[in-house]
Design a protein around this motif. Structure first.
Motif, mmCIF file in Angstrom:
data_model
loop_
_atom_site.group_PDB
_atom_site.id
_atom_site.type_symbol
_atom_site.label_atom_id
_atom_site.label_comp_id
_atom_site.label_asym_id
_atom_site.label_seq_id
_atom_site.Cartn_x
_atom_site.Cartn_y
_atom_site.Cartn_z
ATOM 1 N N ARG A 138 0.775 5.501 0.411
ATOM 2 C CA ARG A 138 0.013 6.684 0.805
ATOM 3 C C ARG A 138 0.808 7.906 0.357
ATOM 4 O O ARG A 138 1.977 8.036 0.717
ATOM 5 C CB ARG A 138 -0.203 6.744 2.318
ATOM 6 N N ALA A 139 0.178 8.773 -0.429
ATOM 7 C CA ALA A 139 0.863 9.959 -0.948
ATOM 8 C C ALA A 139 -0.113 11.127 -0.958
ATOM 9 O O ALA A 139 -1.133 11.090 -1.653
ATOM 10 C CB ALA A 139 1.391 9.687 -2.354
ATOM 11 N N TYR A 140 0.214 12.154 -0.200
ATOM 12 C CA TYR A 140 -0.678 13.297 -0.053
ATOM 13 C C TYR A 140 0.136 14.583 -0.110
ATOM 14 O O TYR A 140 1.191 14.689 0.528
ATOM 15 C CB TYR A 140 -1.418 13.198 1.287
ATOM 16 N N PHE A 146 -4.560 14.588 -2.974
ATOM 17 C CA PHE A 146 -3.841 13.330 -3.164
ATOM 18 C C PHE A 146 -2.943 13.434 -4.391
ATOM 19 O O PHE A 146 -3.281 14.108 -5.360
ATOM 20 C CB PHE A 146 -4.822 12.172 -3.370
ATOM 21 N N GLN A 172 -9.117 2.090 -5.792
ATOM 22 C CA GLN A 172 -8.361 3.259 -5.331
ATOM 23 C C GLN A 172 -9.354 4.316 -4.853
ATOM 24 O O GLN A 172 -10.147 4.833 -5.628
ATOM 25 C CB GLN A 172 -7.470 3.800 -6.443
ATOM 26 N N ASP A 219 -4.203 -0.438 -3.132
ATOM 27 C CA ASP A 219 -3.696 -1.449 -2.196
ATOM 28 C C ASP A 219 -3.873 -2.843 -2.782
ATOM 29 O O ASP A 219 -4.894 -3.141 -3.421
ATOM 30 C CB ASP A 219 -4.444 -1.362 -0.870
ATOM 31 N N GLY A 274 0.844 -1.189 0.000
ATOM 32 C CA GLY A 274 0.000 0.000 0.000
ATOM 33 C C GLY A 274 0.879 1.238 0.000
ATOM 34 O O GLY A 274 1.916 1.264 0.655
ATOM 35 N N ARG A 306 -8.283 6.973 -2.825
ATOM 36 C CA ARG A 306 -7.570 8.218 -2.531
ATOM 37 C C ARG A 306 -7.273 8.969 -3.830
ATOM 38 O O ARG A 306 -6.150 8.990 -4.318
ATOM 39 C CB ARG A 306 -6.287 7.906 -1.752
#
Length: 118
Positions: free
Chosen positions: A13-15, A22, A60, A29, A11, A62
Motif C-alpha cells: 500500500r503506497a499513498y 496513489f 491493481q 496483490d 500486498g 489503486r
C-alpha cells in the motif's frame, strides 16, 4: 510428514498524502498456495518431491485515474507443478528437477510489465 501446504500473500500500500494520490508502479496483490507431496524413494531416485502450486494476482485497483494510457490488466490465476529428486549416478548424487508453469496456458498481462501496452 509426507504432505505440506504453504500459503503466501503479498500486498503493498503506497499513498502520497501530500498530493492525495496513489504512488505509481506498485505491484498488485498476490496470493499463492503450494501443496508439496513427499514421494517414496525409488531404486536410484531419493528425496522425491512433487509440488502443485497456484498463484492468483489481483487487478491493481489503486491507480490514479488518467495517469496511464490503459486500465490495469485483469486479475489472473496460474497453475504449476514441480518435481525434484536426487539421482544416484555412480558414486555421485545429482539434483534433478522438472518444472511446469502456467499449465493451462492462460493468457495474462502483469501490471508491472511494460510489454502489456503492446
Amino acid at each position: 510428514e509426507k504432505l505440506n501446504i504453504s500459503l503466501k500473500y503479498s500486498g503493498v500500500r503506497a499513498y502520497n498524502k501530500a498530493n492525495n494520490s496513489f504512488l505509481e508502479l506498485i505491484p498488485a496483490d498476490r496470493t499463492s498456495a503450494t501443496l508439496s507431496l513427499k514421494l517414496p524413494d525409488l531404486k536410484l531416485m531419493r528425496s522425491n518431491l512433487l509440488d502443485f502450486n497456484v498463484q492468483h494476482v489481483a487487478q491493481q485497483s489503486r491507480v490514479n485515474p488518467g495517469a496511464e494510457p490503459l486500465l490495469p490488466p485483469a486479475a489472473y490465476t496460474l497453475f504449476g507443478a514441480d518435481f525434484t529428486s536426487n539421482v544416484k549416478f555412480g558414486k555421485q548424487i545429482l539434483g534433478f528437477g522438472l518444472s511446469a508453469q502456467n499449465l493451462f496456458n492462460k493468457s495474462y498481462r502483469d501490471y508491472l510489465n511494460n510489454f502489456r501496452y503492446f
